[in-house]
Design an enzyme around this catalytic site. Structure first.
Site, PDB file in Angstrom:
ATOM      1  N   ARG A   9       0.896  -1.003   0.048  1.00  0.00           N
ATOM      2  CA  ARG A   9       0.167   0.040   0.132  1.00  0.00           C
ATOM      3  C   ARG A   9       0.934   1.289   0.313  1.00  0.00           C
ATOM      4  NH1 ARG A   9      -4.754  -0.316   3.900  1.00  0.00           N
ATOM      5  NH2 ARG A   9      -5.801   1.487   2.401  1.00  0.00           N
ATOM      6  N   CYS A  10       2.090   1.146   0.057  1.00  0.00           N
ATOM      7  CA  CYS A  10       3.228   2.152   0.157  1.00  0.00           C
ATOM      8  C   CYS A  10       3.642   2.535  -1.054  1.00  0.00           C
ATOM      9  CB  CYS A  10       4.081   1.937   0.900  1.00  0.00           C
ATOM     10  SG  CYS A  10       5.483   3.128   1.401  1.00  0.00           S
ATOM     11  N   GLY A  11       3.535   3.640  -1.584  1.00  0.00           N
ATOM     12  CA  GLY A  11       4.071   3.989  -3.037  1.00  0.00           C
ATOM     13  C   GLY A  11       5.580   4.180  -3.188  1.00  0.00           C
ATOM     14  N   ARG A  14       6.390   0.400  -3.467  1.00  0.00           N
ATOM     15  CA  ARG A  14       6.316   0.018  -4.709  1.00  0.00           C
ATOM     16  C   ARG A  14       7.092   0.569  -5.781  1.00  0.00           C
ATOM     17  NH1 ARG A  14       1.085   1.499  -3.143  1.00  0.00           N
ATOM     18  NH2 ARG A  14       0.994   3.349  -4.744  1.00  0.00           N
TER      19      ARG A  14
END
Length: 113
Positions: A9-11, A14
């Protein structure tokens, strides 16, 4: 092989995986939110990162603010909090042998790998 403590969920996390993929690096994803690290594993990780426990904490997380902020905590208490609430651990963390880096800065990550 590299290991990456990853939160999908963490940009930034990713982006780190995308960077490693583009760099043709083999890596193993560690889903630390589903399988929290033990206190011993966190201590080992801190040694690899060369950080003190507070430097590994995401201090803007609600859990930290509501339960720990402005309290005088020992390193052991911080490590325990990180083990009990893995969302508090900075991410992504890339581990290579006996070293590790918080992989938010892709330039530093490139030098690390």
């Amino acid at each position: 092989m590299l290991q990456v403590l990853h939160n999908p969920r963490c940009g930034k996390s990713r982006n780190c995986l995308a960077f490693l993929t583009e760099a043709n690096q083999d890596f193993e994803i560690i889903s630390y939110l589903q399988n929290p690290l033990s206190e011993a594993e966190i201590k080992e990780l801190l040694q690899k990162l060369d950080l003190n426990p507070l430097e590994l904490v995401r201090q803007k997380e609600t859990i930290w603010i509501e339960n720990y902020k402005n309290k005088s905590l020992t390193d052991h208490e911080i490590i325990k909090a990180l083990s009990e609430h893995p969302i508090l651990i900075e991410r992504p963390i890339v581990i290579k042998n006996n070293e590790a880096i918080i992989g938010r800065d892709l330039e530093k990550l490139q030098k690390f790998i």
